[in-house]
Design an enzyme around this catalytic site. Structure first.
Site, short mmCIF file in Angstrom:
data_model
loop_
_atom_site.label_atom_id
_atom_site.label_comp_id
_atom_site.label_asym_id
_atom_site.label_seq_id
_atom_site.Cartn_x
_atom_site.Cartn_y
_atom_site.Cartn_z
N ASN A 34 -65.07 6.11 38.62
CA ASN A 34 -64.42 5.39 37.52
C ASN A 34 -63.42 4.44 38.17
O ASN A 34 -62.37 4.86 38.63
CB ASN A 34 -63.72 6.42 36.63
CG ASN A 34 -63.00 5.77 35.47
OD1 ASN A 34 -62.96 4.55 35.35
ND2 ASN A 34 -62.42 6.59 34.61
N ARG A 81 -68.78 4.71 35.59
CA ARG A 81 -68.28 4.51 34.22
C ARG A 81 -68.06 3.01 34.03
O ARG A 81 -67.36 2.37 34.81
CB ARG A 81 -66.95 5.24 34.04
CG ARG A 81 -66.39 4.97 32.67
CD ARG A 81 -64.96 5.41 32.54
NE ARG A 81 -64.50 5.14 31.20
CZ ARG A 81 -63.26 4.84 30.88
NH1 ARG A 81 -62.33 4.78 31.80
NH2 ARG A 81 -62.94 4.60 29.65
N HIS A 85 -64.39 5.23 24.24
CA HIS A 85 -64.40 6.70 24.40
C HIS A 85 -65.76 7.30 24.05
O HIS A 85 -65.85 8.49 23.76
CB HIS A 85 -63.38 7.41 23.48
CG HIS A 85 -61.94 7.19 23.82
ND1 HIS A 85 -60.96 7.23 22.85
CD2 HIS A 85 -61.32 6.97 25.00
CE1 HIS A 85 -59.78 7.03 23.42
NE2 HIS A 85 -59.97 6.86 24.71
N ARG A 88 -50.15 2.42 21.56
CA ARG A 88 -50.83 1.43 20.71
C ARG A 88 -50.57 1.75 19.24
O ARG A 88 -50.56 2.92 18.84
CB ARG A 88 -52.33 1.42 20.95
CG ARG A 88 -52.73 0.96 22.33
CD ARG A 88 -54.24 0.72 22.39
NE ARG A 88 -54.70 0.61 23.76
CZ ARG A 88 -55.51 1.48 24.35
NH1 ARG A 88 -56.01 2.52 23.68
NH2 ARG A 88 -55.87 1.32 25.60
N GLU A 107 -66.07 13.79 30.55
CA GLU A 107 -66.82 12.53 30.65
C GLU A 107 -67.56 12.44 31.98
O GLU A 107 -68.67 11.91 32.05
CB GLU A 107 -65.86 11.35 30.50
CG GLU A 107 -65.37 11.18 29.07
CD GLU A 107 -64.06 10.41 28.99
OE1 GLU A 107 -62.99 11.05 29.11
OE2 GLU A 107 -64.10 9.19 28.80
#
Ligand code: ADP
Length: 400
Positions: free
Chosen positions: A7, A90, A179, A240, A384
């Site tokens: 990643n 990823r 996601h 956020r 993941e």
């Protein structure tokens, strides 16, 4: 088969090496501050727990250092990089072009490049990582696993915004979602744990990390999702804002802010941090709540309220809901937040079970609601990297 999962960020490479026969993690770690004089390598493996400064002027050097460490005979992880048969990357944004995991070739790199305008912080770093990994591990097959892929099944009524059609046709303005690999992993785990076929299960999956998102899953496929064209939409997150009146940014610009300042404020200074003025981290914030900080209490209340509101919305669009699944750092660990979510979903038949909430933590999967709860709410740890490793193995083995 050994599979290496990477990643890549602009200055970091997170990695895990899997032995796929038993899905064992042989080594994992991160190289950070790539391109600076202070690059560091971390590696955890059976015989090591290493943290050291390294020289990594670019991603290629960083990969070479990881590989050199992996083949160090004192660690005994690998004899040669050639033992790695597949590298799973990823990749954040596949746009409308990449709807499933695939072998990386020039065409696919062009697709990732094309979609860089939709993920300017992530896709270029992913490409740098892919090129460097292909140079450092040339004998392996390289597979891209896209964050957006699981969400590519949304119907137009869910992914289009009600704006001039040209914004979509000319400028690609639509909901993509993010996601996706995490939502896919927990949806598959939930099917296993609930004993339902993966293509028959209806779920509301809720990923609560620093970024937060929810997916409505019908028959194993995503039909709606809270994040939008960018990860800013939807739930309240660490920094956020999530949903807001789209006129607010324009209003703040009319008040003298620059567009890039508004962008930074909404992505980096909003959410839990913005409302509390104290922290973006749920653990810290709950500590402030205990000490009576009103702004922290409001931030947590808004965080839970937005989730509960979306559960209501997703109930309305799903034919039935087999379970709500919580995952991510907060969903897997934060007892107060999980308890509030369970209690506030009582009108859908959830019966919170405090004892189960306490015992189902630290990597355990299980229900947080009582036996007989009409709406089961589960915590399921996400993984993941394992999802990426499984896709890589499948494609390398020639299953598609
Ligand atoms: P990322 O999205 O960066 O992968 P994580 O999934 O690790 O992040 O989630 C980070 C969030 O999870 C933070 O708000 C953190 O406070 C929260 N968290 C992690 N562990 C715990 C815990 N034991 N109790 C409460 N919150 C936790």
């Amino acid at each position: 088969m050994k599979v290496f999962v990477v990643n890549c960020g602009s200055s970091s490479i997170k990695y895990q090496l899997f032995k796929m026969t038993n899905e064992q993690v042989l080594a994992k770690g991160i190289v950070e501050r790539v391109g600076t004089d202070e690059a560091t390598l971390e590696m955890q493996a059976e015989r090591t727990n290493l943290k050291t400064t390294v020289s990594a002027a670019n991603h290629t050097e960083a990969f070479n250092i990881i590989l050199e460490t992996l083949i160090d005979p004192r660690l005994g992880v690998l004899e040669s990089p050639d033992q790695i048969e597949g590298v799973g990357h990823r990749v954040v944004h596949g746009g409308e072009d990449a709807t499933k995991s695939a072998r990386i070739n020039d065409d696919l790199i062009a697709v990732i490049e094309k979609n860089s305008k939709l993920a300017p912080l992530h896709n270029p770093a992913n490409i740098a990582g892919i090129r460097a990994a292909m140079a450092a591990i040339p004998n392996a097959e390289h597979i891209a696993v896209f964050d957006t892929a699981f969400l590519s099944t949304l119907p137009p009524k869910a992914y289009r915004y009600a704006v001039p059609a040209e914004w979509y046709t000319k400028h690609n303005v639509r909901r993509y979602g993010f996601h996706g690999t995490s939502h896919r992993y927990v949806a598959l785990r939930a099917a296993e744990l609930l004993g339902k076929p993966a293509d028959k299960i209806n779920l509301i999956t809720v990923h609560l990390g620093n970024g937060c998102s929810m997916t409505a899953v019908k028959g194993g496929k995503a039909i709606d999702h809270t994040m939008g064209m960018t990860p800013l939409e939807g739930l309240v997150m660490g920094t956020r804002s999530g949903d807001l009146d789209p006129a607010i940014p324009l209003y703040m610009i009319s008040q003298g802010m620059k567009p890039e300042e508004v962008d930074a404020a909404l992505n980096k200074d909003s959410g839990l941090l913005g409302v509390s003025g104290l922290s973006n981290d749920m653990r810290d914030l709950l500590g402030h709540c205990e000490k009576g900080a009103e702004s922290a209490k409001l931030a947590v209340e808004m965080f839970v309220y937005r989730i509960v509101k979306y559960v209501g919305a997703y109930f309305a669009i799903l034919p039935s809901v087999d379970a709500v699944v919580l995952t991510g750092g907060i969903g897997e660990n934060s007892l107060p937040v999980r308890q509030k979510i369970c209690e506030q979903l009582a009108s859908f038949g959830a019966i919170a079970d405090e004892q189960r909430n306490i015992t189902t933590t630290r990597g355990k999967a299980g229900p947080l609601t009582a036996n007989g709860s009409k709406l089961p709410i589960w915590a399921i740890p996400t993984n993941e990297e394992l999802m990426i490793a499984r896709d890589t193995r499948r494609i390398v083995a020639g299953a598609e």
